[in-house]
Design an enzyme around this catalytic site. Sequence first.
Site, PDB file in Angstrom:
ATOM      1  N   GLY A  77       9.156  32.263  12.305  1.00 54.44           N
ATOM      2  CA  GLY A  77       9.918  31.432  12.860  1.00 54.44           C
ATOM      3  C   GLY A  77      10.728  32.205  13.981  1.00 54.44           C
ATOM      4  O   GLY A  77      10.264  33.208  14.388  1.00 54.44           O
TER       5      GLY A  77
ATOM      6  N   ASP B 178       4.796  32.097   5.521  1.00 52.64           N
ATOM      7  CA  ASP B 178       5.388  30.956   6.313  1.00 52.64           C
ATOM      8  C   ASP B 178       4.614  29.676   6.108  1.00 52.64           C
ATOM      9  O   ASP B 178       3.354  30.013   5.655  1.00 52.64           O
ATOM     10  CB  ASP B 178       5.565  31.280   7.883  1.00 52.64           C
ATOM     11  CG  ASP B 178       6.551  30.407   8.557  1.00 52.64           C
ATOM     12  OD1 ASP B 178       7.165  31.105   9.086  1.00 52.64           O
ATOM     13  OD2 ASP B 178       6.472  29.303   8.562  1.00 52.64           O
TER      14      ASP B 178
ATOM     15  N   THR C  52       8.728  24.914  10.782  1.00 50.24           N
ATOM     16  CA  THR C  52       9.203  24.892  12.247  1.00 50.24           C
ATOM     17  C   THR C  52       8.563  26.364  12.914  1.00 50.24           C
ATOM     18  O   THR C  52       8.982  26.420  14.157  1.00 50.24           O
ATOM     19  CB  THR C  52      10.682  24.898  12.009  1.00 50.24           C
ATOM     20  OG1 THR C  52      11.101  26.084  11.120  1.00 50.24           O
ATOM     21  CG2 THR C  52      11.099  23.436  11.648  1.00 50.24           C
TER      22      THR C  52
ATOM     23  N   LEU D  40       5.765  32.628  -5.308  1.00 46.69           N
ATOM     24  CA  LEU D  40       4.882  33.398  -4.597  1.00 46.69           C
ATOM     25  C   LEU D  40       3.495  33.543  -5.168  1.00 46.69           C
ATOM     26  O   LEU D  40       3.479  33.705  -6.362  1.00 46.69           O
ATOM     27  CB  LEU D  40       5.789  34.785  -4.000  1.00 46.69           C
ATOM     28  CG  LEU D  40       6.978  34.557  -3.414  1.00 46.69           C
ATOM     29  CD1 LEU D  40       7.427  36.011  -2.886  1.00 46.69           C
ATOM     30  CD2 LEU D  40       6.851  33.644  -2.031  1.00 46.69           C
TER      31      LEU D  40
ATOM     32  N   ARG E 258      10.375  41.437  -9.990  1.00 49.34           N
ATOM     33  CA  ARG E 258       8.977  41.990 -10.721  1.00 49.34           C
ATOM     34  C   ARG E 258       8.824  43.240  -9.950  1.00 49.34           C
ATOM     35  O   ARG E 258       8.005  44.023 -10.609  1.00 49.34           O
ATOM     36  CB  ARG E 258       8.006  40.858 -10.090  1.00 49.34           C
ATOM     37  CG  ARG E 258       6.642  41.184 -10.818  1.00 49.34           C
ATOM     38  CD  ARG E 258       5.393  40.417 -10.209  1.00 49.34           C
ATOM     39  NE  ARG E 258       4.730  40.925  -8.854  1.00 49.34           N
ATOM     40  CZ  ARG E 258       3.945  40.424  -8.359  1.00 49.34           C
ATOM     41  NH1 ARG E 258       2.951  39.458  -8.713  1.00 49.34           N
ATOM     42  NH2 ARG E 258       3.436  41.129  -7.186  1.00 49.34           N
TER      43      ARG E 258
ATOM     44  N   TYR F 240      22.022  21.845   4.224  1.00 50.92           N
ATOM     45  CA  TYR F 240      21.847  23.163   4.689  1.00 50.92           C
ATOM     46  C   TYR F 240      23.032  23.747   4.159  1.00 50.92           C
ATOM     47  O   TYR F 240      22.849  25.105   3.543  1.00 50.92           O
ATOM     48  CB  TYR F 240      21.662  23.162   6.160  1.00 50.92           C
ATOM     49  CG  TYR F 240      21.340  24.472   6.758  1.00 50.92           C
ATOM     50  CD1 TYR F 240      20.157  24.789   6.581  1.00 50.92           C
ATOM     51  CD2 TYR F 240      22.481  25.232   7.583  1.00 50.92           C
ATOM     52  CE1 TYR F 240      19.878  26.234   7.345  1.00 50.92           C
ATOM     53  CE2 TYR F 240      22.193  26.281   8.119  1.00 50.92           C
ATOM     54  CZ  TYR F 240      20.819  26.681   7.999  1.00 50.92           C
ATOM     55  OH  TYR F 240      20.632  28.003   8.592  1.00 50.92           O
TER      56      TYR F 240
ATOM     57  N   LYS G 117      22.649  26.716   1.208  1.00 51.83           N
ATOM     58  CA  LYS G 117      22.720  28.254   1.417  1.00 51.83           C
ATOM     59  C   LYS G 117      24.023  28.347   0.769  1.00 51.83           C
ATOM     60  O   LYS G 117      23.889  29.786   0.186  1.00 51.83           O
ATOM     61  CB  LYS G 117      23.087  28.283   3.118  1.00 51.83           C
ATOM     62  CG  LYS G 117      22.108  28.078   4.100  1.00 51.83           C
ATOM     63  CD  LYS G 117      20.782  29.131   3.796  1.00 51.83           C
ATOM     64  CE  LYS G 117      19.817  29.161   4.838  1.00 51.83           C
ATOM     65  NZ  LYS G 117      18.908  30.114   4.775  1.00 51.83           N
TER      66      LYS G 117
ATOM     67  N   THR H 226      22.589  32.062  16.792  1.00 47.37           N
ATOM     68  CA  THR H 226      21.821  33.220  17.440  1.00 47.37           C
ATOM     69  C   THR H 226      20.913  32.398  18.346  1.00 47.37           C
ATOM     70  O   THR H 226      20.547  31.223  18.145  1.00 47.37           O
ATOM     71  CB  THR H 226      21.035  33.896  16.292  1.00 47.37           C
ATOM     72  OG1 THR H 226      21.942  34.381  15.452  1.00 47.37           O
ATOM     73  CG2 THR H 226      20.013  34.932  16.852  1.00 47.37           C
TER      74      THR H 226
ATOM     75  N   ARG I 101      18.752  22.749  19.289  1.00 50.82           N
ATOM     76  CA  ARG I 101      20.228  23.442  19.377  1.00 50.82           C
ATOM     77  C   ARG I 101      20.712  23.517  20.672  1.00 50.82           C
ATOM     78  O   ARG I 101      19.770  23.407  21.810  1.00 50.82           O
ATOM     79  CB  ARG I 101      20.029  24.795  18.405  1.00 50.82           C
ATOM     80  CG  ARG I 101      20.403  24.556  16.993  1.00 50.82           C
ATOM     81  CD  ARG I 101      20.156  25.839  16.420  1.00 50.82           C
ATOM     82  NE  ARG I 101      18.805  26.556  16.218  1.00 50.82           N
ATOM     83  CZ  ARG I 101      18.270  27.249  15.194  1.00 50.82           C
ATOM     84  NH1 ARG I 101      19.235  28.075  14.670  1.00 50.82           N
ATOM     85  NH2 ARG I 101      17.134  27.778  15.429  1.00 50.82           N
TER      86      ARG I 101
HETATM   87  N1  UDP Z   1      25.270  20.460  21.250  1.00 50.17           N
HETATM   88  C1  UDP Z   1      25.564  19.942  22.422  1.00 50.17           C
HETATM   89  N2  UDP Z   1      24.417  19.327  23.168  1.00 50.17           N
HETATM   90  C2  UDP Z   1      23.316  19.566  22.665  1.00 50.17           C
HETATM   91  C3  UDP Z   1      23.093  20.261  21.196  1.00 50.17           C
HETATM   92  C4  UDP Z   1      24.138  20.556  20.580  1.00 50.17           C
HETATM   93  O1  UDP Z   1      26.769  19.497  22.932  1.00 50.17           O
HETATM   94  O2  UDP Z   1      22.172  19.440  23.420  1.00 50.17           O
HETATM   95  C5  UDP Z   1      26.731  20.909  20.510  1.00 50.17           C
HETATM   96  C6  UDP Z   1      26.610  20.641  19.101  1.00 50.17           C
HETATM   97  O3  UDP Z   1      27.304  19.026  18.792  1.00 50.17           O
HETATM   98  C7  UDP Z   1      27.602  21.701  18.436  1.00 50.17           C
HETATM   99  C8  UDP Z   1      27.390  22.924  19.317  1.00 50.17           C
HETATM  100  O4  UDP Z   1      26.495  22.399  20.576  1.00 50.17           O
HETATM  101  O5  UDP Z   1      29.028  21.415  18.715  1.00 50.17           O
HETATM  102  C9  UDP Z   1      26.338  23.600  18.819  1.00 50.17           C
HETATM  103  O6  UDP Z   1      25.296  22.974  18.335  1.00 50.17           O
HETATM  104  P1  UDP Z   1      23.831  23.613  17.760  1.00 50.17           P
HETATM  105  O7  UDP Z   1      22.894  22.514  17.005  1.00 50.17           O
HETATM  106  O8  UDP Z   1      23.384  24.604  18.511  1.00 50.17           O
HETATM  107  O9  UDP Z   1      24.330  24.677  16.332  1.00 50.17           O
HETATM  108  P2  UDP Z   1      25.506  24.428  15.118  1.00 50.17           P
HETATM  109  O10 UDP Z   1      26.295  22.971  15.365  1.00 50.17           O
HETATM  110  O11 UDP Z   1      24.812  24.438  13.897  1.00 50.17           O
HETATM  111  O12 UDP Z   1      26.187  25.453  15.513  1.00 50.17           O
END
Ligand code: UDP
Length: 337
Positions: free
Chosen positions: A17, A38, A42, A68, A114, A153, A157, A183, A194
């Site tokens: 990933g 993996d 993704t 595993l 183990r 998620y 976590k 990140t 993201r």
């Molecule tokens: N976001 C955005 N445009 C995009 C994708 C995400 O404005 O095309 C916004 C999203 O709504 C959030 C922020 O960017 O407020 C970070 O989103 P991301 O999915 O990167 O990470 P996470 O929400 O998990 O921190």
Amino acid sequence: MPKLQGSRVIAVTGGAGFIGSHLCETLVAAGHQVVCIDNFYTGSRANLGSVLEAPGFSLINHDIRNPLPDDLPRFDEIYNFACPASPVHYQADRVRTAMVCALGALHTLRRAARDGARLLQASTSEVYGDPEVHPQPESYRGCVNPVGPRACYDEGKRFAETLVTDFGAQAGLAVKIVRIFNTYGPRMQVDDGRVVSNFIVQALRGQDLTIYGDGSQTRSFCFVDDLVEGCLRLMGSPPVLSHPVNLGNPVEITMNDLAHCVLELTGSPSRIVYRPLPVDDPRRRRPNIDLARTSLRWEPTVPLRAGLQRTIESFARRLQTSEFDGATGETPVAASA
Ligand code: UDP
């Protein structure tokens, strides 16, 4: 494979990933024997590049919802990084995501027991949910909607943190928990969904940059090399450091400012458009990294603009080699220096 003097045998789940592949690369370069585990949900072989041919590196196609395989070498260390991490991907099959978190932690813990291995569990700033405390220290217990679209998620976590902590204590294992804040860097998937990858790909393709909501929400973005360095330090820290540690860049930015920064760095003519804010989207996020500073002597070194520039160059190269852009036939805008 024969064990080299001074090298360790290290498993990285999710090693194909985004973060996992950078981790594998760094561990192999340091002379360790690395077993990447993996299932390519993704991740991809392409992320591993030249590491695939490196001596001491092996790749196993395995879903950590299952135990595993028995025939793996005895591990000194296990990094459990297997889980889809982008909201788009982890929400595609929420039950699967929850089970990857829960069963992945269980199966890696059992293997650590183990083998007598150290285990580092990749957790997330999402355990803080939509935080009422800002910036977020590790002592903050979070504000998570347990039945919302992000819960598979976030709660997955959180459960993994619980299991790692309790299993580690009961079995006498050295366990580590890293709470990873946003990140970014080379090898994010084009369809990752993201914000950093979306904005960069949109800018390079000359498409509209999609800001969700009014763009005033904030995040704090850490370059992947800094994050990997922090994870290595945490894994090597004394056993007493078994409680969660935040790793992230405390420099906070709004999505509006991030969009303008990407437009400036790419020299793209793209426009900005506004789209609805996803449900339960956190308003603000910024790590308090005092603990990492004092206990790991770690802090990020790559400023956002420099990291974005490197990420843009990487995406531009991939677009130009048509790894994923052939279908649209669009010409990417070159990354500016
Ligand atoms: N976001 C955005 N445009 C995009 C994708 C995400 O404005 O095309 C916004 C999203 O709504 C959030 C922020 O960017 O407020 C970070 O989103 P991301 O999915 O990167 O990470 P996470 O929400 O998990 O921190």
